[in-house]
Write a protein that holds these residues in place. Structure first.
Motif, short mmCIF file in Angstrom:
data_model
loop_
_atom_site.label_atom_id
_atom_site.label_comp_id
_atom_site.label_asym_id
_atom_site.label_seq_id
_atom_site.Cartn_x
_atom_site.Cartn_y
_atom_site.Cartn_z
N PRO A 68 0.83 -1.21 0.00
CA PRO A 68 0.00 0.00 0.00
C PRO A 68 0.87 1.26 0.00
CG PRO A 68 -0.07 -1.08 2.14
CD PRO A 68 0.72 -1.97 1.23
N THR A 118 -0.73 6.51 1.78
CA THR A 118 -2.13 6.88 1.99
C THR A 118 -3.01 5.68 2.28
OG1 THR A 118 -2.58 6.67 -0.37
CG2 THR A 118 -1.90 8.86 0.43
N GLY A 119 -2.44 4.47 2.16
CA GLY A 119 -3.20 3.25 2.37
C GLY A 119 -3.83 2.70 1.10
N LYS A 120 -3.69 3.44 -0.01
CA LYS A 120 -4.26 2.98 -1.28
C LYS A 120 -3.40 1.86 -1.87
CE LYS A 120 -6.50 7.32 -2.18
NZ LYS A 120 -6.66 8.48 -3.04
N PRO A 121 -4.00 0.93 -2.61
CA PRO A 121 -3.22 -0.16 -3.20
C PRO A 121 -2.21 0.37 -4.22
CG PRO A 121 -5.46 -0.18 -4.05
CD PRO A 121 -5.42 0.87 -2.98
N MET A 122 -1.01 -0.21 -4.20
CA MET A 122 0.06 0.28 -5.06
C MET A 122 0.98 -0.87 -5.47
SD MET A 122 2.86 3.28 -4.25
CE MET A 122 3.71 2.38 -2.96
N VAL A 132 -0.02 3.68 -8.24
CA VAL A 132 -1.14 3.66 -7.29
C VAL A 132 -2.37 3.21 -8.07
CG1 VAL A 132 -2.54 5.02 -5.71
CG2 VAL A 132 -0.08 5.46 -5.87
N THR A 185 -5.48 3.16 -7.71
CA THR A 185 -6.74 3.90 -7.72
C THR A 185 -6.60 5.20 -8.50
OG1 THR A 185 -6.16 4.94 -5.61
CG2 THR A 185 -7.52 2.94 -5.52
N ASN A 186 -5.42 5.45 -9.04
CA ASN A 186 -5.13 6.69 -9.76
C ASN A 186 -5.21 6.43 -11.27
OD1 ASN A 186 -3.39 8.58 -11.26
ND2 ASN A 186 -2.95 9.44 -9.23
#
Length: 155
Positions: free
Chosen positions: A37, A40-44, A66, A68-69
């Motif tokens: 992650p 920010t905790g977002k999957p990466m 990332v 979610t980007n």
């Protein structure tokens, strides 16, 4: 693997050169990836690329995607396409990432300015799609007996 003793008296000190390589077009290959992650905790996905040829052979460049980007996802798709592989994948997963390891591709490398306590570093400015000649050469080089099988999703 453990060790008891190492004799470093005859070993040359090679602390390494961490200055960025010059900007330009390079042949790279992914040598390692991990799914961690972001802060920010977002999957990466973090991918370690190695310069595959030339004066800067084996120098490393790191890229984070990332997941979610939309821009990062577009760059991930561009990397897949630069490897000469089908980039229209509905269920992209870790097996696809494994297939991308050690696949050479062309990229424009940039120098990123210092950030915080870290000095200037390299990054991928753009992933370059193979030309027809590059693709034919890549396919010809995989025809020998030692080549790994092409992934199912290969173009």
């Amino acid at each position: 693997m453990a060790f008891d003793k190492l004799d470093l008296t005859q070993v040359e000190d090679t602390s390494g050169d961490f200055e960025p390589i010059p900007e330009g077009k390079y042949t790279l290959e992914a040598v390692h990836w991990k799914d961690d992650p972001a802060s920010t905790g977002k999957p990466m996905l973090t991918v370690q690329f190695s310069v595959a040829e030339g004066n800067h052979h084996d120098r490393m460049i790191f890229e984070n995607f990332v997941l979610t980007n939309p821009v990062a996802l577009g760059r991930l798709k561009s990397w897949v396409a630069s490897c000469g592989l089908e980039a229209e994948i509905k269920d992209f997963n870790s097996s696809h990432m494994d297939d991308l390891m050690n696949t050479k591709f062309q990229a424009n490398v940039k120098i990123q300015p210092p950030k915080g306590e870290y000095g200037a570093s390299n990054g991928v400015k753009s992933f370059l799609r193979p030309s027809n000649g590059d693709q034919a050469e890549a396919e010809a080089s995989t025809d020998d007996a030692s080549a790994q099988p092409k992934p199912k999703w290969k173009k």
